[in-house]
Design an enzyme around this catalytic site. Structure first.
Site, mmCIF file in Angstrom:
data_model
loop_
_atom_site.group_PDB
_atom_site.id
_atom_site.type_symbol
_atom_site.label_atom_id
_atom_site.label_comp_id
_atom_site.label_asym_id
_atom_site.label_seq_id
_atom_site.Cartn_x
_atom_site.Cartn_y
_atom_site.Cartn_z
ATOM 1 N N LEU A 1 56.558 -6.112 29.588
ATOM 2 C CA LEU A 1 57.725 -6.778 30.167
ATOM 3 C C LEU A 1 58.932 -5.848 30.181
ATOM 4 O O LEU A 1 59.679 -5.790 31.164
ATOM 5 C CB LEU A 1 58.047 -8.052 29.388
ATOM 6 C CG LEU A 1 59.212 -8.878 29.940
ATOM 7 C CD1 LEU A 1 58.897 -9.407 31.333
ATOM 8 C CD2 LEU A 1 59.555 -10.037 29.001
ATOM 9 N N LYS A 2 59.116 -5.103 29.100
ATOM 10 C CA LYS A 2 60.253 -4.187 29.025
ATOM 11 C C LYS A 2 60.162 -3.111 30.104
ATOM 12 O O LYS A 2 61.155 -2.800 30.783
ATOM 13 C CB LYS A 2 60.294 -3.538 27.639
ATOM 14 C CG LYS A 2 61.304 -2.419 27.485
ATOM 15 C CD LYS A 2 62.733 -2.876 27.748
ATOM 16 C CE LYS A 2 63.709 -1.733 27.473
ATOM 17 N NZ LYS A 2 65.079 -2.102 27.826
ATOM 18 N N ILE A 3 58.981 -2.547 30.281
ATOM 19 C CA ILE A 3 58.814 -1.493 31.279
ATOM 20 C C ILE A 3 59.028 -2.062 32.678
ATOM 21 O O ILE A 3 59.675 -1.439 33.526
ATOM 22 C CB ILE A 3 57.429 -0.838 31.136
ATOM 23 C CG1 ILE A 3 57.392 -0.018 29.839
ATOM 24 C CG2 ILE A 3 57.101 0.047 32.335
ATOM 25 C CD1 ILE A 3 56.029 0.497 29.469
#
Length: 331
Positions: free
Chosen positions: A180-182
């Site tokens: 999700l962060k990427i």
């Protein structure tokens, strides 16, 4: 865990880690919990944290030995791998310890380290954050979290309304929060590029950056407005004796994670590819002491403007290229 009120530890006192750890220490003090134990490659970076009552230690293995929960906020995968290797190689009993990594690292790194720690009955949670140093300072970050559910429930009280305003649960697959962060960074970096293009348009056509910044803030929100302010205030190229809010090499690292995963899965991210190219060109021209938004300088050059604007510094780098040791943590 050993106590109803666990001992919390922290490693990584960079531009993001310091305000996050300070907010956590304030929460612990306000609730009569044991003070935070912290460590960092450069321990003096935690002087303000110590003034709040936190306890320094020079040794990461000592930090692990003394703590039930250890937060990390570090620059890249290599550092996280080294720290977890040290923890596993130490003589400490790791059973029931929880490691919470708040950095931006590759999902494969999280998957491998989670498996390694599980063999020692310890849990690794991926808990990357969305927001910059100013957001971290106000405790308003958005966190994603994934990993063992019981461990997530234990650490949630030290995140929500302490370091962050929102916690997005991504399931028990430890690498999901990293994914999700990427993915979120694709939006973040592409938005910086779009804001930069709009401000170059405003400057070249004679409209002026002030009116454009008002529009960006009012129509697209405080995040986009904040990116515009990085440009118009010159923060995209800060003075050489300061730390950029989020160093250009760290942003390039984050972009590379997304681009490599796209290639692995057989699709393209053409917009992010352009942003990556512009960030690398900015670093080549202006050096390491640049913010992630410094693709703006390249957009300016492409429009026959100077890389530097009136409020930025006016010259290139005096530090070793690609050295990210002390240039911040994460976007």
């Amino acid at each position: 865990m050993a106590s109803h009120k666990p001992q919390i530890g922290w490693y990584g006192i960079g531009s993001m880690g310091r305000p996050m750890a300070e907010n956590l220490q304030r929460h612990l003090a306000d609730n009569n919990e044991r003070p935070l134990i912290y460590s960092n490659r450069t321990l003096r970076a935690g002087d303000t944290l110590e003034s709040l009552g936190a306890i320094p230690t020079t040794d990461f293995t000592d930090l692990v030995r003394r703590c039930d929960i250890v937060f990390t906020m570090i620059p890249n995968d290599d550092v996280l791998q080294r720290l977890m290797k040290l923890a596993i190689a130490s003589s400490s009993d790791l059973s029931n310890k929880i490691f919470v990594d708040c950095s931006t690292v590759h999902p494969d790194t999280i998957k491998k380290l989670s498996s390694d720690l599980d063999k020692h009955e310890a849990a690794l949670l991926s808990a990357p954050v969305f927001g910059g140093p100013s957001v971290a300072a106000t405790g308003s970050l958005v966190f994603a979290i994934s990993g063992l559910k019981s461990a997530c429930l234990i650490v949630e009280k030290y995140i929500v309304n302490v370091m962050g305003r929102k916690l997005i649960h991504c399931g028990e697959n430890a690498s999901n929060a990293s994914l999700l962060k990427i993915g979120g960074n694709i939006v973040t970096l592409s938005l910086m590029e779009a804001v930069g293009e709009a401000q170059v348009f405003a400057e070249k056509t004679g409209l002026g950056t002030e009116a454009m910044e008002q529009l960006i803030t009012e129509s697209f929100g405080a995040v986009a407005g904040g990116y515009s302010q990085r440009l118009t205030s010159g923060i995209y190229a800060p003075p050489l004796d300061t730390r950029p809010g989020f160093g250009i090499s760290l942003a390039i690292k984050d972009a590379k994670h997304a681009l490599s995963m796209a290639e692995e899965h057989g699709f393209q991210l053409p917009g992010l590819g352009l942003v990556d190219k512009h960030m690398q060109s900015a670093r080549d021209y202006g050096g390491e002491c640049l913010d992630s938004s410094a693709m703006y300088g390249i957009l300016r050059q492409q429009a026959s403007l100077s890389f530097w604007n009136k409020t930025s510094r006016q010259s290139g780098a005096l530090v070793t290229p690609h050295d990210t040791k002390d240039l911040g943590d994460t976007v």
